[in-house]
Design an enzyme around this catalytic site. Sequence first.
Site: not given
Length: 488
Positions: A256-258
């Site tokens: 994920s981007k996070r």
Amino acid sequence: MINDTPRVRFAPSPTGYLHVGGLRTALYNFLFAKANNGKFILRIEDTDRNRFVEGAKENLLNTIEWTGIVPDEGPNQGGNYGPYIQSERLDIYKKHAQKLIVSGNAYRCFCTPERLAELRESQRKAKLPQMKYDKYCLTLSHDEVRAKLESKEAYVVRLNVQTGPKVKIKDIVRGTVEFDRNTIDDQVLIKSDGFPTYHMANVVDDHRMKITHVIRGEEWLSSTPKHVLLYNFFDWELPEFAHLPLLLNPDKTKLSKRQGDVAVEDYKAKGFLRESLINFVALLGWSAGDDQEYYLMDELISKFSLERVQKSGAVFNVDKLNWIQTEHIKNLSNEKILPYLKNQLVESEYDHEAFTNEYLMKVIEAMKSRVLFFSDFLERSGYFFKAPKEYDPAIIQKRWRLDTPEHLSKLIEAFGKLQNPGHDEFETALKATAESLGIGGGKLIHPIRLAVSGIGVGPGVYDLLAILGKEEVIKRTQTAIETIKIEE
Ligand code: GLU
């Protein structure tokens, strides 16, 4: 196989950036095509108007071009099966939807968003395992449908999934995967704006573009039974399927981007080489069966096979990407790096005209096994381009003693007597000086490094001295002796 020349495709939706998972899909398709004398097709799937992003398509095409994964057919290349942009193929999808309506495998649904919301709500309350359309519009009579069409009521076209045997998918990576028909919803094929959904456009295009192998991420596996039904309803031959393992964060959650960058563009902007990214994503789910980890594209092409793609998720490990990048930089020729270093010098605070190519090539040779990015040549070794103004206090504390100035004075006296010294002459002179002073070599090596570079790390000290040259070394050392003051 459908024919002797495999035809595979990368079919991204332009979301604004190229996801690293997309790069992996593109690469595996490309490698498979090249390894099997096939064709690699790029198709832009831009039928979701809600997700339209201005400039996204152009950005996607530019990024793919930068990666060096060159399509045989695509929006920029053309080909016999175009157009390769779905928004330019709307009539084709409508025509095919019409065929399905006529054969009874699809139907028009006039249900309003309100009715669908109520339906979902009642199914949720009834705790049904999944939400499904209730086929209400299939009960409309022919005349009712005509009347609604005449009064221009909005409608979608839905797949008519009927009871029957399980839908079986033979997947090259995952083996046979089965889906119960009653878990498959009457998927919308054409939306009320006349645009097809992903499922419809994807299947129609794969068939019409003569795609023999559908190689894509595992997140699409659950869509595949709907696709298989469509192939069956159209009476088309199925392609082979290969669903690539999910990409995972180091904590094994879905990438994920996070937790870090997922856009190829971000890695490019940081200074990663396309060769490093290609090498890195190639290993996200595939290995040749040994522990080789350094690859160039040609070798990937010769070794790649879908059979060696793993089922389990592949961890996206940035440390490994960094390691791969250092390997690729190390293996580049100095000549190849030279123009990048020169460009950076032009943009830097340093006097870029003061250095010959010969000098810069020596710096590259000394530093290329110690950098992660081209920009590090200047950031980590600015002392090759300007005398240090400051000296690392931690190194002073660790390496500089009250008698260091005296030792260094003796050392530069010895250096002064040398004629055009190189690595070996500096070494001999330093060792002889240490001996005559009755001290260990380290007592000179660390302080002289600090004196000429201002820091405590860098290439081998004799290489450092040889590149800077005798005059510069003596000058800098004298300055350091005068500048560095300690109390003991
Ligand atoms: N348009 C889909 C995507 O964005 C394509 C999936 C597929 O390859 O079928 O990834």
